[in-house]
Write an enzyme that holds these catalytic residues in place. Structure first.
Site, PDB file in Angstrom:
ATOM      1  N   LYS A   6      26.484  64.842  17.906  1.00  0.00           N
ATOM      2  CA  LYS A   6      27.139  63.806  17.912  1.00  0.00           C
ATOM      3  C   LYS A   6      25.705  63.044  17.625  1.00  0.00           C
ATOM      4  CE  LYS A   6      29.659  64.592  22.155  1.00  0.00           C
ATOM      5  NZ  LYS A   6      29.355  65.645  23.625  1.00  0.00           N
TER       6      LYS A   6
ATOM      7  N   GLN B 124      26.954  66.228  28.973  1.00  0.00           N
ATOM      8  CA  GLN B 124      27.814  67.265  28.242  1.00  0.00           C
ATOM      9  C   GLN B 124      28.227  68.022  28.822  1.00  0.00           C
ATOM     10  OE1 GLN B 124      27.952  67.071  24.503  1.00  0.00           O
ATOM     11  NE2 GLN B 124      29.083  68.545  24.490  1.00  0.00           N
TER      12      GLN B 124
ATOM     13  N   ASP C 291      33.353  59.027  27.338  1.00  0.00           N
ATOM     14  CA  ASP C 291      33.932  59.645  27.449  1.00  0.00           C
ATOM     15  C   ASP C 291      35.631  59.822  28.000  1.00  0.00           C
ATOM     16  OD1 ASP C 291      33.100  62.613  26.893  1.00  0.00           O
ATOM     17  OD2 ASP C 291      31.831  62.907  27.961  1.00  0.00           O
TER      18      ASP C 291
HETATM   19  N1  GUN Z   1      31.231  69.564  25.965  1.00  0.00           N
HETATM   20  C1  GUN Z   1      32.835  69.742  25.081  1.00  0.00           C
HETATM   21  N2  GUN Z   1      33.733  68.576  24.821  1.00  0.00           N
HETATM   22  C2  GUN Z   1      32.701  67.608  25.572  1.00  0.00           C
HETATM   23  C3  GUN Z   1      33.289  65.835  24.925  1.00  0.00           C
HETATM   24  O1  GUN Z   1      34.077  65.584  24.725  1.00  0.00           O
HETATM   25  N3  GUN Z   1      32.818  65.967  26.318  1.00  0.00           N
HETATM   26  C4  GUN Z   1      31.434  66.114  27.025  1.00  0.00           C
HETATM   27  N4  GUN Z   1      30.881  65.277  27.820  1.00  0.00           N
HETATM   28  N5  GUN Z   1      31.599  67.056  27.081  1.00  0.00           N
HETATM   29  C5  GUN Z   1      32.238  68.080  26.554  1.00  0.00           C
END
Ligand code: GUN
Length: 294
Positions: free
Chosen positions: A55, A99, A122
């Site tokens: 990311k 996350q 998100d």
């Molecule tokens: N953990 C795995 N995929 C994601 C996601 O798309 N967003 C978040 N916040 N955590 C994750």
């Protein structure tokens, strides 16, 4: 033997990131605005560390400001809420991603619902989920948006299409069903307890598999020519090797489907691209600017 067209999510995501980079350049030159994304990572989960690294790299590559806040696995819920509050009040940050999963001592729902909904890139906050469900403009979860982009690229207009979503999670199943309704699909949400799941899936022109079970959807469940979007990312052992597989049995599904996403290289790359897309939207909205074309 019919063979499905392979939907190249990696290439689609690369194209989308290029358009996002163009939008970011425009926001910078015309509005002196640099979109900023903050990622909060609590603990040392190896898969989460890989996601977060990717990311951060892609955020910088499209010209945005990227911040990573790593917190100890033993952090208290109050520590994490204080971090979210700080980022909510930081004008350089337009998107906040905490996350998941979070360590057991922390209530994930409480943390997510503490994020400013306008910075919830998100799309997990209850306000954004509710806006999506009621047809209002919302920040929408990234993987569902990526699925619909790929489905539209493969099938064109989705109006009237019979879509079956296998899986009912808040993160993928429910929001992707809402998005497909918005595209005028006839939507069925099926799941592991659905009676005659193969029969239900056989009625679908578009299958979204997001159930989290390796290779569960078989080729003889697929209507000939259907579009299959596989959201699953499952690690399995096969022939003594560690392998990444989806929720669909790729080999048998690809013999019947008209088009199919591979794992890896299908839906996966779309998630981060859509996160960056949401961050540009959030930054534009926060500054009263119309979102640039992407
Ligand atoms: N953990 C795995 N995929 C994601 C996601 O798309 N967003 C978040 N916040 N955590 C994750």
């Amino acid at each position: 033997m019919a063979t499905a067209a392979v939907i190249d999510g990696k290439a689609f995501a690369a194209g989308l990131r290029e358009r996002i980079a163009g939008a970011v350049a425009k926001l910078k030159s015309e509005h002196s605005l640099t979109p900023g994304l903050a990622v909060v990572l609590v603990g040392e989960d190896p898969a989460s560390q890989v996601y977060v690294r990717n990311k951060a790299k892609q955020t910088v590559e499209v010209g945005m400001h990227s911040e990573e806040h790593r917190m100890d696995a033993s952090s208290s819920e109050a520590d994490v809420l204080a971090m979210v509050d700080r980022l909510n009040n930081d004008p350089a940050i337009h998107g906040i991603l905490v996350q998941l999963p979070l360590p057991d001592q922390i209530d994930s729902e409480k943390v997510i619902n503490t994020i400013d909904p306008a910075k919830d890139v998100d799309g997990f906050h209850v306000i954004n989920a509710g806006k999506l469900a009621t047809g209002q403009d919302a920040l929408v979860a990234c993987t569902p948006v990526g699925c619909v982009m790929l489905a539209k690229d493969a099938l064109g207009d989705l109006s009237g299409v019979n879509a079956v979503v296998v899986g009912r999670s808040n993160i993928v199943g429910k929001p992707v069903a809402q998005l497909l309704l918005k595209e005028n699909c006839t939507v069925t949400i099926a799941h592991s307890r659905t009676r005659d799941l193969p029969g239900v899936v056989r009625g679908a022109d578009l299958v979204i598999a997001a159930v989290g079970r390796p290779e569960m959807v078989k080729g003889d469940w697929i209507k000939p020519g259907a579009c299959v979007i596989d959201v699953g990312i499952n690690r399995i052992e096969r022939d003594g090797k560690n392998k990444l597989v989806g929720d669909c049995d790729y080999a048998s599904c690809a013999e019947v489907a008209g088009s199919i996403t591979p794992v890896p290289g299908g839906v996966g790359p779309m998630t981060i691209a859509c996160l960056l897309h949401n961050t540009v939207r959030a930054a534009s909205a926060a500054n009263g600017i119309e979102t640039p074309q992407m």
